[in-house]
Scaffold this motif. Sequence first.
Motif, PDB file in Angstrom:
ATOM      1  N   ASN A  10     -49.324   6.933  29.517  1.00 38.56           N
ATOM      2  CA  ASN A  10     -49.800   7.078  28.151  1.00 38.56           C
ATOM      3  C   ASN A  10     -49.524   6.172  27.392  1.00 38.56           C
ATOM      4  OD1 ASN A  10     -50.933   9.708  28.427  1.00 38.56           O
ATOM      5  ND2 ASN A  10     -49.031  10.696  28.382  1.00 38.56           N
ATOM      6  N   LEU A  11     -49.142   4.732  28.004  1.00 37.29           N
ATOM      7  CA  LEU A  11     -48.856   3.715  27.193  1.00 37.29           C
ATOM      8  C   LEU A  11     -50.211   3.028  26.468  1.00 37.29           C
ATOM      9  CD1 LEU A  11     -46.688   1.713  29.797  1.00 37.29           C
ATOM     10  CD2 LEU A  11     -45.809   2.522  27.610  1.00 37.29           C
ATOM     11  N   SER A  12     -49.968   2.757  25.399  1.00 36.55           N
ATOM     12  CA  SER A  12     -50.985   1.921  24.730  1.00 36.55           C
ATOM     13  C   SER A  12     -51.064   0.594  25.273  1.00 36.55           C
ATOM     14  CB  SER A  12     -50.720   1.867  22.894  1.00 36.55           C
ATOM     15  OG  SER A  12     -49.593   1.056  23.063  1.00 36.55           O
ATOM     16  N   VAL A  13     -52.045  -0.334  24.764  1.00 37.98           N
ATOM     17  CA  VAL A  13     -52.273  -1.636  25.669  1.00 37.98           C
ATOM     18  C   VAL A  13     -51.402  -2.258  25.078  1.00 37.98           C
ATOM     19  CG1 VAL A  13     -53.874  -3.514  25.477  1.00 37.98           C
ATOM     20  CG2 VAL A  13     -55.011  -1.313  25.583  1.00 37.98           C
ATOM     21  N   VAL A  14     -50.895  -2.232  23.710  1.00 38.95           N
ATOM     22  CA  VAL A  14     -49.845  -3.303  23.257  1.00 38.95           C
ATOM     23  C   VAL A  14     -48.466  -3.110  24.209  1.00 38.95           C
ATOM     24  CG1 VAL A  14     -48.404  -3.629  21.379  1.00 38.95           C
ATOM     25  CG2 VAL A  14     -51.038  -3.623  21.033  1.00 38.95           C
ATOM     26  N   LEU A  15     -48.016  -1.496  24.411  1.00 35.14           N
ATOM     27  CA  LEU A  15     -46.972  -1.502  24.918  1.00 35.14           C
ATOM     28  C   LEU A  15     -47.044  -1.855  26.500  1.00 35.14           C
ATOM     29  CD1 LEU A  15     -45.585   1.849  23.044  1.00 35.14           C
ATOM     30  CD2 LEU A  15     -45.030  -0.227  22.757  1.00 35.14           C
ATOM     31  N   LYS A  16     -48.030  -1.605  26.990  1.00 34.95           N
ATOM     32  CA  LYS A  16     -48.211  -1.938  28.302  1.00 34.95           C
ATOM     33  C   LYS A  16     -48.063  -3.452  28.618  1.00 34.95           C
ATOM     34  CE  LYS A  16     -51.683   1.313  30.184  1.00 34.95           C
ATOM     35  NZ  LYS A  16     -53.031   1.345  30.608  1.00 34.95           N
ATOM     36  N   GLU A  17     -48.367  -4.196  27.905  1.00 33.33           N
ATOM     37  CA  GLU A  17     -48.160  -5.669  27.815  1.00 33.33           C
ATOM     38  C   GLU A  17     -46.671  -6.107  27.764  1.00 33.33           C
ATOM     39  OE1 GLU A  17     -49.319  -9.838  25.481  1.00 33.33           O
ATOM     40  OE2 GLU A  17     -50.712  -7.988  25.404  1.00 33.33           O
ATOM     41  N   ILE A  18     -46.117  -5.273  26.797  1.00 31.11           N
ATOM     42  CA  ILE A  18     -44.566  -5.457  26.310  1.00 31.11           C
ATOM     43  C   ILE A  18     -43.912  -5.161  27.663  1.00 31.11           C
ATOM     44  CG2 ILE A  18     -42.602  -5.021  25.025  1.00 31.11           C
ATOM     45  CD1 ILE A  18     -44.433  -4.647  22.492  1.00 31.11           C
ATOM     46  N   PHE A  19     -44.034  -4.258  27.844  1.00 31.05           N
ATOM     47  CA  PHE A  19     -43.207  -3.543  29.131  1.00 31.05           C
ATOM     48  C   PHE A  19     -43.486  -4.297  30.649  1.00 31.05           C
ATOM     49  CE2 PHE A  19     -42.998   0.495  26.951  1.00 31.05           C
ATOM     50  CZ  PHE A  19     -41.428   0.758  26.598  1.00 31.05           C
ATOM     51  N   ARG A  20     -44.697  -4.888  30.841  1.00 31.66           N
ATOM     52  CA  ARG A  20     -44.916  -5.914  31.901  1.00 31.66           C
ATOM     53  C   ARG A  20     -43.953  -6.923  31.912  1.00 31.66           C
ATOM     54  NH1 ARG A  20     -50.211  -8.389  31.252  1.00 31.66           N
ATOM     55  NH2 ARG A  20     -48.996  -9.690  29.875  1.00 31.66           N
TER      56      ARG A  20
END
Length: 294
Positions: A10-20
Motif C-alpha cells: 500500500n505504499l504511495s508513489v513518493v514512499l516507494k521511491e524513498i524506500f527504494r
Amino acid sequence: MLLETQLAGNLSVVLKEIFRDLHSVRQHEKVSEQSECSQGELESIRKEKRKVFERLRLSLCENDEVKRHLIQMIRSRLESQSYDQSSIPFELFQNADDAVVELSTLASSAEELERMRAAALRDQFVIEFDRIEGRSVVRFLHGGRGINQYRGISKENPDFSRDMERMLVLQGSGKHGDGTKNLTGGFGLGFKSVLFVCEQPVVFSGARSRFRVLAGVYPLSLAELQDNRDEERLKKRLEEFGDYNHKGTIVELLLEDGIDGGKLLSRFRDCAGYLVVFSRSIHKCDVGGIDSKP
C-alpha cells in the motif's frame, strides 16, 4: 523498516521511491562495511543514508498526499477490526485506567505512589469540549503513568519506555508484562482510533512526551514547532486539573469538519457509570466541561 513492512503493497508513489533509495544505500553500506573501503567512503555512504531518512521525515511532515494516504489506510485497518469513532472514549478510558495501574507498579509503597501522583488525580478521567479559533476540540485527561515514563522514585520498568513506539506502529500492540498482566486493552490500537475524527492529534504527557502526530505514524515534538501555543495551553489545562507539575496526560483532538462531538460521546455517556464501577483504578468520570456543545 517497520513502516515499510506494515504498509506492504500500500505504499504511495513518493514512499516507494524513498524506500527504494533506502534499500539501495543500506545495501551499499553493508557491502562497504564488509569490504576494505576507507572510513571516509563509509562515512559518505552513511551521510547519504541520513539524507534519505530526512526525505522520509519531510514526506511524513509536509506531503499532504502521503499524510492522507497513511491516515486512510489506518482508518481502513481499524474499520476491518470493528472500530469506529464511538470506540475512541472507551479505548482512551481503558488506556487511562491501565496507566494508573502501571504507575502503581513503579512505587514501592502507597506513600511513594502518593508522592508520585496524588490520589485525587489518579482517581479520575475527564473528557471536555472546547473551541480553538472557531474549531471544535475534545480533550481526554488522566493522571496515570505518563507516556514513556519508566521510572518512579525507587523502581523502574524499562519496557514502559516503548510506549510511543507501541502507539504509532501500524499493527496492533500488546500491553506490558511485569506485574501488569491484568491490563484491559491494546495501547496502540486504542490510541489509533482517534484518527477517525482528527488527522493530527496532540499529546501532552509528562516532561518528555509532548508531540503532535503527523500522518498517523510520526511524532513531531511540540518543542520543534515555532508556535508554542499548544504546549502552553495544555500546561495550563493540567494546572486547572490540579496537576501543577505537569505529569498527567492530555490527548487533544481538533475535530474534523462534520464530526458531531455529541454523537462521538453518546454511547460512552450511557456507559460511563458502569465503567467506573468495574474499572480497577479510575472511579470518577467527568464527561462535559468547558463547552459541552461544540
